[in-house]
Design an enzyme around this catalytic site. Structure first.
Site, PDB file in Angstrom:
ATOM      1  CE1 TYR A   2      -3.971   2.135   0.601  1.00 18.49           C
ATOM      2  CE2 TYR A   2      -2.664   3.172   2.320  1.00 18.49           C
ATOM      3  CZ  TYR A   2      -3.782   3.162   1.515  1.00 18.49           C
ATOM      4  OH  TYR A   2      -4.711   4.182   1.609  1.00 18.49           O
ATOM      5  CD  GLU A  46       8.092   1.901  -0.568  1.00 19.86           C
ATOM      6  OE1 GLU A  46       7.895   2.953  -1.210  1.00 19.86           O
ATOM      7  OE2 GLU A  46       9.099   1.723   0.138  1.00 19.86           O
ATOM      8  N   GLY A  47       3.148   1.394  -3.093  1.00 13.94           N
ATOM      9  CA  GLY A  47       2.285   1.548  -4.271  1.00 13.94           C
ATOM     10  C   GLY A  47       1.832   2.994  -4.401  1.00 13.94           C
ATOM     11  CE  LYS A  48      -3.544   4.735  -2.166  1.00 10.78           C
ATOM     12  NZ  LYS A  48      -4.623   5.366  -2.928  1.00 10.78           N
ATOM     13  CB  VAL A  79      -9.040   2.235  14.609  1.00 11.56           C
ATOM     14  CG1 VAL A  79      -9.021   3.697  14.188  1.00 11.56           C
ATOM     15  CG2 VAL A  79      -9.074   2.109  16.102  1.00 11.56           C
ATOM     16  CB  THR A 100       0.458   5.366  23.906  1.00 17.64           C
ATOM     17  OG1 THR A 100       1.433   4.462  23.356  1.00 17.64           O
ATOM     18  CG2 THR A 100       0.160   5.017  25.355  1.00 17.64           C
ATOM     19  CG  ASP A 108      -0.135   0.234  14.018  1.00 17.51           C
ATOM     20  OD1 ASP A 108      -1.029  -0.304  13.345  1.00 17.51           O
ATOM     21  OD2 ASP A 108      -0.336   1.211  14.769  1.00 17.51           O
ATOM     22  N   PRO A 109       2.314   2.693  12.412  1.00 13.76           N
ATOM     23  CG  PRO A 109       1.936   4.058  10.565  1.00 13.76           C
ATOM     24  CD  PRO A 109       1.508   2.765  11.186  1.00 13.76           C
ATOM     25  NE  ARG A 130      -0.489   7.953   9.349  1.00 13.14           N
ATOM     26  CZ  ARG A 130      -1.061   6.768   9.173  1.00 13.14           C
ATOM     27  NH1 ARG A 130      -2.354   6.641   9.307  1.00 13.14           N
ATOM     28  NH2 ARG A 130      -0.339   5.729   8.863  1.00 13.14           N
TER      29      ARG A 130
HETATM   30  P1  NAD Z   1     -12.638   1.741   0.048  1.00 14.43           P
HETATM   31  O1  NAD Z   1     -11.944   0.437   0.162  1.00 14.43           O
HETATM   32  O2  NAD Z   1     -13.976   1.894   0.675  1.00 14.43           O
HETATM   33  O3  NAD Z   1     -12.748   2.216  -1.460  1.00 14.43           O
HETATM   34  C1  NAD Z   1     -11.861   1.830  -2.473  1.00 14.43           C
HETATM   35  C2  NAD Z   1     -12.682   1.448  -3.688  1.00 14.43           C
HETATM   36  O4  NAD Z   1     -11.805   1.086  -4.757  1.00 14.43           O
HETATM   37  C3  NAD Z   1     -13.588   0.236  -3.440  1.00 14.43           C
HETATM   38  O5  NAD Z   1     -14.890   0.526  -3.872  1.00 14.43           O
HETATM   39  C4  NAD Z   1     -12.936  -0.874  -4.253  1.00 14.43           C
HETATM   40  O6  NAD Z   1     -13.851  -1.849  -4.698  1.00 14.43           O
HETATM   41  C5  NAD Z   1     -12.299  -0.083  -5.379  1.00 14.43           C
HETATM   42  N1  NAD Z   1     -11.168  -0.751  -6.028  1.00 14.43           N
HETATM   43  C6  NAD Z   1     -10.112  -1.344  -5.443  1.00 14.43           C
HETATM   44  N2  NAD Z   1      -9.261  -1.814  -6.371  1.00 14.43           N
HETATM   45  C7  NAD Z   1      -9.790  -1.495  -7.587  1.00 14.43           C
HETATM   46  C8  NAD Z   1      -9.387  -1.717  -8.928  1.00 14.43           C
HETATM   47  N3  NAD Z   1      -8.252  -2.351  -9.214  1.00 14.43           N
HETATM   48  N4  NAD Z   1     -10.185  -1.258  -9.922  1.00 14.43           N
HETATM   49  C9  NAD Z   1     -11.349  -0.629  -9.649  1.00 14.43           C
HETATM   50  N5  NAD Z   1     -11.777  -0.394  -8.387  1.00 14.43           N
HETATM   51  C10 NAD Z   1     -11.009  -0.823  -7.368  1.00 14.43           C
HETATM   52  O7  NAD Z   1     -11.614   2.823   0.673  1.00 14.43           O
HETATM   53  P2  NAD Z   1     -11.794   4.387   0.914  1.00 14.43           P
HETATM   54  O8  NAD Z   1     -11.553   4.638   2.353  1.00 14.43           O
HETATM   55  O9  NAD Z   1     -13.016   4.893   0.283  1.00 14.43           O
HETATM   56  O10 NAD Z   1     -10.518   4.937   0.129  1.00 14.43           O
HETATM   57  C11 NAD Z   1     -10.619   5.539  -1.135  1.00 14.43           C
HETATM   58  C12 NAD Z   1      -9.252   6.047  -1.550  1.00 14.43           C
HETATM   59  O11 NAD Z   1      -8.778   7.016  -0.604  1.00 14.43           O
HETATM   60  C13 NAD Z   1      -8.183   4.946  -1.628  1.00 14.43           C
HETATM   61  O12 NAD Z   1      -7.363   5.190  -2.729  1.00 14.43           O
HETATM   62  C14 NAD Z   1      -7.422   5.133  -0.342  1.00 14.43           C
HETATM   63  O13 NAD Z   1      -6.094   4.696  -0.479  1.00 14.43           O
HETATM   64  C15 NAD Z   1      -7.509   6.638  -0.134  1.00 14.43           C
HETATM   65  N6  NAD Z   1      -7.358   6.985   1.279  1.00 14.43           N
HETATM   66  C16 NAD Z   1      -8.365   6.746   2.167  1.00 14.43           C
HETATM   67  C17 NAD Z   1      -8.158   7.064   3.507  1.00 14.43           C
HETATM   68  C18 NAD Z   1      -9.239   6.842   4.544  1.00 14.43           C
HETATM   69  O14 NAD Z   1      -8.987   7.066   5.733  1.00 14.43           O
HETATM   70  N7  NAD Z   1     -10.435   6.454   4.201  1.00 14.43           N
HETATM   71  C19 NAD Z   1      -6.948   7.620   3.940  1.00 14.43           C
HETATM   72  C20 NAD Z   1      -5.962   7.814   2.997  1.00 14.43           C
HETATM   73  C21 NAD Z   1      -6.163   7.521   1.667  1.00 14.43           C
HETATM   74  N1  UDP Z   2      -6.369  -0.283  15.755  1.00 13.60           N
HETATM   75  C1  UDP Z   2      -6.766  -0.721  17.016  1.00 13.60           C
HETATM   76  N2  UDP Z   2      -7.835  -1.559  17.090  1.00 13.60           N
HETATM   77  C2  UDP Z   2      -8.521  -1.972  15.999  1.00 13.60           C
HETATM   78  C3  UDP Z   2      -8.129  -1.518  14.716  1.00 13.60           C
HETATM   79  C4  UDP Z   2      -7.032  -0.677  14.636  1.00 13.60           C
HETATM   80  O1  UDP Z   2      -6.178  -0.337  18.039  1.00 13.60           O
HETATM   81  O2  UDP Z   2      -9.489  -2.734  16.172  1.00 13.60           O
HETATM   82  C5  UDP Z   2      -5.230   0.661  15.672  1.00 13.60           C
HETATM   83  C6  UDP Z   2      -4.182   0.312  14.621  1.00 13.60           C
HETATM   84  O3  UDP Z   2      -3.227  -0.563  15.148  1.00 13.60           O
HETATM   85  C7  UDP Z   2      -3.616   1.692  14.326  1.00 13.60           C
HETATM   86  C8  UDP Z   2      -4.812   2.628  14.491  1.00 13.60           C
HETATM   87  O4  UDP Z   2      -5.763   1.903  15.266  1.00 13.60           O
HETATM   88  O5  UDP Z   2      -2.640   2.031  15.278  1.00 13.60           O
HETATM   89  C9  UDP Z   2      -5.455   3.038  13.163  1.00 13.60           C
HETATM   90  O6  UDP Z   2      -5.714   1.860  12.410  1.00 13.60           O
HETATM   91  P1  UDP Z   2      -6.456   1.869  10.998  1.00 13.60           P
HETATM   92  O7  UDP Z   2      -6.329   0.499  10.446  1.00 13.60           O
HETATM   93  O8  UDP Z   2      -7.817   2.443  11.160  1.00 13.60           O
HETATM   94  O9  UDP Z   2      -5.641   2.924  10.133  1.00 13.60           O
HETATM   95  P2  UDP Z   2      -4.081   3.090   9.767  1.00 13.60           P
HETATM   96  O10 UDP Z   2      -3.251   2.209  10.645  1.00 13.60           O
HETATM   97  O11 UDP Z   2      -4.000   2.707   8.339  1.00 13.60           O
HETATM   98  O12 UDP Z   2      -3.825   4.523  10.044  1.00 13.60           O
END
Ligand code: NAD
Ligand code: UDP
Ligand code: UDP
Length: 323
Positions: A148, A150-152, A190, A211, A276-277, A280
């Site tokens: 995720y 590195e892809g991003k 979370v 924490t 796990d960061p 943030r």
């Molecule tokens: P989500 O999983 O609900 O939505 C992602 C959508 O992309 C899904 O509907 C999934 O079916 C679709 N998808 C996945 N791979 C695909 C592919 N190869 N082709 C077509 N569709 C595909 O997640 P979200 O929270 O709505 O996130 C949306 C975007 O925002 C993502 O790119 C995510 O990385 C980015 N983002 C979200 C958050 C967050 O906190 N929600 C934070 C940072 C970045």
């Molecule tokens: N986390 C937790 N309990 C859960 C799910 C996640 O304590 O049931 C923690 C997780 O380890 C991380 C934070 O909550 O420290 C945010 O996790 P999430 O998966 O929502 O987002 P990301 O880690 O991608 O920021």
């Protein structure tokens, strides 16, 4: 701000953020093509939109080429929750890398503006706090989160190379943790985990000692930020942080959810996932200045709305007794 009607492609439009974005774009009078392979999204998220003549859904995986004619592209396709993006890590990288190449190739052919939903994960486990856009990040290239992160990061590279090489109009948003209605109850993130656990009076699972911190942005605020970023001129490329700087530890979040739900859940400490960061928090000065944007929904208010959504969902599924 006046927004002219456009033809707009939203990839990942049936997901959590994508469905809210499609809704706002259709409401504003645009014609929206929502492309999604339904890997983590669902038709349920876009059920009401499907009746609109301005909205079209196409089941398609963006790792394969796509030929449509549009003015703007919001590239949101990519699973965002660790359990989902780690389930098929190769596909996750393909979605960010091959998917971005296809969407950039499309933008180049039709001369469309293109916005990438990047992430605070590009900062990894940051040594700089709060994170500002000039920070290059501390990311493990070979761990379970790398597909995720590195892809991003590679997607951002591609966006800036298409800008430099082909003069594309690009926008890169670095989205921080966002929550709200339409997160999936079993998504593993979370906020959804804690709310579902609290509503069903099951133990709240805190990973590690709780924490570690995150900064949570309500979905409506985030979508407004994305719309404003897309509306900027060609000189604004980002990257630009979008998130709510109000930072909470996972213990504080658990306590707030328990209080708002009025739950009798206990707290259950579980092992911390690898890489796990620790902390943030976005520095959003750039968004404030460039977009005139800052989030307005307090965590307590956003959580109350999200709890109401999950409460309705669980009752309809019979997983929560109707009082
Ligand atoms: P989500 O999983 O609900 O939505 C992602 C959508 O992309 C899904 O509907 C999934 O079916 C679709 N998808 C996945 N791979 C695909 C592919 N190869 N082709 C077509 N569709 C595909 O997640 P979200 O929270 O709505 O996130 C949306 C975007 O925002 C993502 O790119 C995510 O990385 C980015 N983002 C979200 C958050 C967050 O906190 N929600 C934070 C940072 C970045
Ligand atoms: N986390 C937790 N309990 C859960 C799910 C996640 O304590 O049931 C923690 C997780 O380890 C991380 C934070 O909550 O420290 C945010 O996790 P999430 O998966 O929502 O987002 P990301 O880690 O991608 O920021
Ligand atoms: N592409 C696409 N839709 C289009 C135009 C291009 O999916 O409308 C894909 C195409 O399949 C190619 C990728 O985008 O693999 C990159 O296109 P670009 O023109 O940048 O590179 P090239 O075609 O020269 O490899």
């Amino acid at each position: 701000m006046e927004r002219q009607a456009k033809n707009i492609l939203v990839t990942g439009g049936a997901g959590f953020l994508g469905s809210h974005l499609c809704e706002k774009l259709v409401e504003a009078g645009n014609d929206v093509i929502c492309v999604d392979n339904l890997y983590t999204g669902s038709k349920e998220n876009i059920r009401e939109l499907l009746t609109s003549s301005r909205f079209e859904f196409s089941r398609h995986d963006i790792t394969f080429p796509l030929y449509v004619e549009v003015d703007q592209i919001f590239n949101l396709a990519c699973p965002a929750s660790p359990i989902h993006y780690q389930h098929d890590p190769v596909q996750t990288t393909k979605t960010s890398v091959h998917g971005s190449i296809n969407m950039l190739g499309l933008a180049k052919r039709v001369n469309a503006k293109i916005l990438q939903a990047s992430t605070s994960e590009v900062y990894g486990d940051p040594e700089v706090h709060p994170q500002e856009e000039s920070y290059w990040g501390k990311v493990n290239p070979i761990g379970p989160r790398s597909c995720y992160d590195e892809g991003k990061r590679c997607a951002e590279t591609l966006f800036f190379d298409y800008r430099r090489q082909h003069n594309l109009s690009i926008k890169v948003a670095r989205i921080f943790n966002t929550y709200g209605p339409r997160m999936r109850p079993n998504d593993g993130r979370v906020v959804s985990n804690f709310i579902v656990q609290a509503l069903t009076n099951r133990p709240i699972t805190i990973y590690g000692d709780g924490t570690q911190t995150r900064s949570f942005c309500y979905v409506d605020d985030l979508i407004e930020g994305l719309l404003r970023l897309m509306d900027t001129g060609d000189d604004v490329t980002g990257p630009i942080n979008l998130g709510n700087p109000a930072e909470s530890s996972m213990i504080e979040l658990a306590q707030l959810v328990i209080e708002l739900v009025g739950s009798s859940s206990s707290i259950d400490f579980k092992p911390l996932p690898v890489d796990d960061p620790r902390q943030r928090q976005p520095n959003i000065d750039r968004a404030r200045v460039t977009l005139g944007w800052s989030p307005s929904v307090q965590l307590r208010d956003g959580l109350a709305k999200t709890i109401a959504y999950f409460d309705g969902l669980l009752r309809s599924e019979g997983r929560r007794a109707v009082r």
